[in-house]
Design a protein around this motif. Structure first.
Motif, PDB file in Angstrom:
ATOM      1  N   MET A  64       0.869  -1.243  -0.017  1.00  0.00           N
ATOM      2  CA  MET A  64       0.162  -0.042  -0.154  1.00  0.00           C
ATOM      3  C   MET A  64       0.805   1.256   0.017  1.00  0.00           C
ATOM      4  SD  MET A  64      -2.840   1.288   2.771  1.00  0.00           S
ATOM      5  CE  MET A  64      -1.678   2.097   4.080  1.00  0.00           C
ATOM      6  N   ALA A  65       0.775   2.054  -0.479  1.00  0.00           N
ATOM      7  CA  ALA A  65       1.289   3.245  -1.008  1.00  0.00           C
ATOM      8  C   ALA A  65       0.886   4.342   0.085  1.00  0.00           C
ATOM      9  CB  ALA A  65       1.227   4.132  -2.330  1.00  0.00           C
ATOM     10  N   SER A  66       1.874   5.200   0.403  1.00  0.00           N
ATOM     11  CA  SER A  66       1.715   6.422   1.655  1.00  0.00           C
ATOM     12  C   SER A  66       0.868   7.224   0.856  1.00  0.00           C
ATOM     13  CB  SER A  66       3.068   6.908   1.921  1.00  0.00           C
ATOM     14  OG  SER A  66       3.579   5.984   2.822  1.00  0.00           O
ATOM     15  N   THR A  67      -0.051   8.207   1.686  1.00  0.00           N
ATOM     16  CA  THR A  67      -1.005   9.156   1.184  1.00  0.00           C
ATOM     17  C   THR A  67      -0.079  10.418   1.228  1.00  0.00           C
ATOM     18  OG1 THR A  67      -1.930   9.531   3.265  1.00  0.00           O
ATOM     19  CG2 THR A  67      -2.972   7.977   1.883  1.00  0.00           C
ATOM     20  N   PRO A  68      -0.339  11.332   0.371  1.00  0.00           N
ATOM     21  CA  PRO A  68       0.369  12.620   0.318  1.00  0.00           C
ATOM     22  C   PRO A  68      -0.370  13.423   1.700  1.00  0.00           C
ATOM     23  CG  PRO A  68      -0.754  12.391  -1.771  1.00  0.00           C
ATOM     24  CD  PRO A  68      -1.119  11.378  -0.997  1.00  0.00           C
ATOM     25  N   GLU A  69      -1.555  13.263   2.260  1.00  0.00           N
ATOM     26  CA  GLU A  69      -1.791  13.888   3.448  1.00  0.00           C
ATOM     27  C   GLU A  69      -0.958  13.324   4.602  1.00  0.00           C
ATOM     28  OE1 GLU A  69      -4.762  13.603   0.451  1.00  0.00           O
ATOM     29  OE2 GLU A  69      -4.046  11.989   1.387  1.00  0.00           O
ATOM     30  N   TYR A  70      -0.775  11.984   4.594  1.00  0.00           N
ATOM     31  CA  TYR A  70       0.200  11.407   5.928  1.00  0.00           C
ATOM     32  C   TYR A  70       1.554  12.377   5.817  1.00  0.00           C
ATOM     33  CZ  TYR A  70       2.174   8.910   9.240  1.00  0.00           C
ATOM     34  OH  TYR A  70       2.892   8.449  10.841  1.00  0.00           O
ATOM     35  N   LEU A  71       2.112  12.424   4.393  1.00  0.00           N
ATOM     36  CA  LEU A  71       3.567  13.056   4.414  1.00  0.00           C
ATOM     37  C   LEU A  71       3.364  14.392   5.058  1.00  0.00           C
ATOM     38  CD1 LEU A  71       6.217  13.384   3.227  1.00  0.00           C
ATOM     39  CD2 LEU A  71       5.386  13.884   1.135  1.00  0.00           C
TER      40      LEU A  71
ATOM     41  N   TYR B 261       7.938   7.742   0.595  1.00  0.00           N
ATOM     42  CA  TYR B 261       8.748   9.031   0.614  1.00  0.00           C
ATOM     43  C   TYR B 261       9.929   8.860   1.461  1.00  0.00           C
ATOM     44  CZ  TYR B 261       4.326  10.957  -1.159  1.00  0.00           C
ATOM     45  OH  TYR B 261       3.086  11.145  -1.954  1.00  0.00           O
ATOM     46  N   LEU B 262      10.880   9.390   0.908  1.00  0.00           N
ATOM     47  CA  LEU B 262      12.193   9.166   1.540  1.00  0.00           C
ATOM     48  C   LEU B 262      12.213  10.848   2.051  1.00  0.00           C
ATOM     49  CD1 LEU B 262      14.574   7.498  -0.953  1.00  0.00           C
ATOM     50  CD2 LEU B 262      13.376   6.661   1.082  1.00  0.00           C
TER      51      LEU B 262
ATOM     52  N   TYR C  27       6.335   5.193   5.042  1.00  0.00           N
ATOM     53  CA  TYR C  27       6.367   3.789   4.158  1.00  0.00           C
ATOM     54  C   TYR C  27       4.779   3.226   4.825  1.00  0.00           C
ATOM     55  CZ  TYR C  27      11.434   3.936   3.846  1.00  0.00           C
ATOM     56  OH  TYR C  27      12.580   4.473   3.886  1.00  0.00           O
ATOM     57  N   ASP C  28       4.030   3.118   3.819  1.00  0.00           N
ATOM     58  CA  ASP C  28       2.677   2.643   4.089  1.00  0.00           C
ATOM     59  C   ASP C  28       1.952   3.525   5.443  1.00  0.00           C
ATOM     60  OD1 ASP C  28       2.601   0.435   2.321  1.00  0.00           O
ATOM     61  OD2 ASP C  28       3.688  -0.768   3.750  1.00  0.00           O
ATOM     62  N   ASP C  29       2.164   4.671   5.410  1.00  0.00           N
ATOM     63  CA  ASP C  29       1.580   5.726   6.167  1.00  0.00           C
ATOM     64  C   ASP C  29       2.240   5.492   7.702  1.00  0.00           C
ATOM     65  OD1 ASP C  29       0.213   7.286   4.413  1.00  0.00           O
ATOM     66  OD2 ASP C  29      -1.779   6.424   4.740  1.00  0.00           O
ATOM     67  N   ARG C  30       3.312   5.117   7.820  1.00  0.00           N
ATOM     68  CA  ARG C  30       4.403   4.717   9.073  1.00  0.00           C
ATOM     69  C   ARG C  30       5.361   5.723   8.697  1.00  0.00           C
ATOM     70  NH1 ARG C  30       5.991  -0.983   9.047  1.00  0.00           N
ATOM     71  NH2 ARG C  30       6.156  -0.503   6.803  1.00  0.00           N
ATOM     72  N   PHE C  31       5.682   6.591   9.809  1.00  0.00           N
ATOM     73  CA  PHE C  31       6.922   7.517   9.802  1.00  0.00           C
ATOM     74  C   PHE C  31       8.001   6.679  10.700  1.00  0.00           C
ATOM     75  CE2 PHE C  31       8.647  11.583  12.092  1.00  0.00           C
ATOM     76  CZ  PHE C  31       9.568  11.385  11.326  1.00  0.00           C
TER      77      PHE C  31
ATOM     78  N   LEU D 292      13.183   2.422  13.210  1.00  0.00           N
ATOM     79  CA  LEU D 292      12.266   2.844  14.316  1.00  0.00           C
ATOM     80  C   LEU D 292      11.054   3.387  14.141  1.00  0.00           C
ATOM     81  CD1 LEU D 292      15.106   3.825  16.946  1.00  0.00           C
ATOM     82  CD2 LEU D 292      14.406   1.641  16.438  1.00  0.00           C
ATOM     83  N   LEU D 293       9.850   3.185  14.497  1.00  0.00           N
ATOM     84  CA  LEU D 293       8.716   3.638  14.409  1.00  0.00           C
ATOM     85  C   LEU D 293       8.681   4.987  15.274  1.00  0.00           C
ATOM     86  CD1 LEU D 293       5.883   3.631  13.141  1.00  0.00           C
ATOM     87  CD2 LEU D 293       5.180   2.305  15.233  1.00  0.00           C
ATOM     88  N   VAL D 294       8.348   6.185  14.693  1.00  0.00           N
ATOM     89  CA  VAL D 294       8.219   7.226  15.475  1.00  0.00           C
ATOM     90  C   VAL D 294       6.643   7.333  15.949  1.00  0.00           C
ATOM     91  CG1 VAL D 294       7.870   9.920  15.423  1.00  0.00           C
ATOM     92  CG2 VAL D 294       9.788   8.681  14.032  1.00  0.00           C
ATOM     93  N   ASP D 295       6.229   6.942  17.063  1.00  0.00           N
ATOM     94  CA  ASP D 295       5.071   7.239  17.714  1.00  0.00           C
ATOM     95  C   ASP D 295       4.645   8.355  18.630  1.00  0.00           C
ATOM     96  OD1 ASP D 295       6.594   6.439  19.557  1.00  0.00           O
ATOM     97  OD2 ASP D 295       5.704   4.212  20.069  1.00  0.00           O
ATOM     98  N   VAL D 296       5.554   9.252  18.608  1.00  0.00           N
ATOM     99  CA  VAL D 296       5.646  10.613  19.461  1.00  0.00           C
ATOM    100  C   VAL D 296       4.966  11.611  18.437  1.00  0.00           C
ATOM    101  CG1 VAL D 296       6.904  12.235  20.598  1.00  0.00           C
ATOM    102  CG2 VAL D 296       7.679   9.854  20.570  1.00  0.00           C
TER     103      VAL D 296
END
Length: 102
Positions: free
Chosen positions: A1-8, A30-31, A43-47, A73-77
């Motif tokens: 699943m691709a990431s959305t521009p809104e999440y970026l 997005y890099l 990646y997949d709407d995960r930072f 590492l997942l940014v959950d902050v």
């Protein structure tokens, strides 16, 4: 699943305190760069950010961005100041960008 521009956009808002932040679209994901250094991505709407001493001090949850990749590492902050401070602290730990020959 691709990431959305809104999440970026959400992630870029979190990174407002980081100098010279830019993103580059790569195969639907997005890099993320700061001062020319690759520090993470969406990646997949995960930072996710690279595993460095500075990022490990703040984050602990590891995720694999895509099959065959090294864990990040997942940014959950959601505190923009804390996220920006972490990324700025990561920059000296990351390699210099490679110069392209022309």
């Amino acid at each position: 699943m691709a990431s959305t521009p809104e999440y970026l956009e959400y992630v870029l808002d979190l990174l407002a305190g980081v100098p010279e932040v830019s993103s580059r679209k790569m195969m639907g994901e997005y890099l993320l760069y700061a001062s020319g250094r690759l520090f993470g991505g969406v990646y997949d709407d995960r930072f996710l950010v690279k595993d460095t001493g500075a990022s490990r001090a703040v984050l602990s949850a590891e995720e694999v961005p895509y099959e065959g990749a090294s864990p990040m590492l997942l940014v959950d902050v959601e505190d923009a100041e804390a996220v920006s401070a972490m990324v700025v602290a990561m920059l000296p730990e990351l390699p210099e960008p490679k110069r392209r020959r022309r």
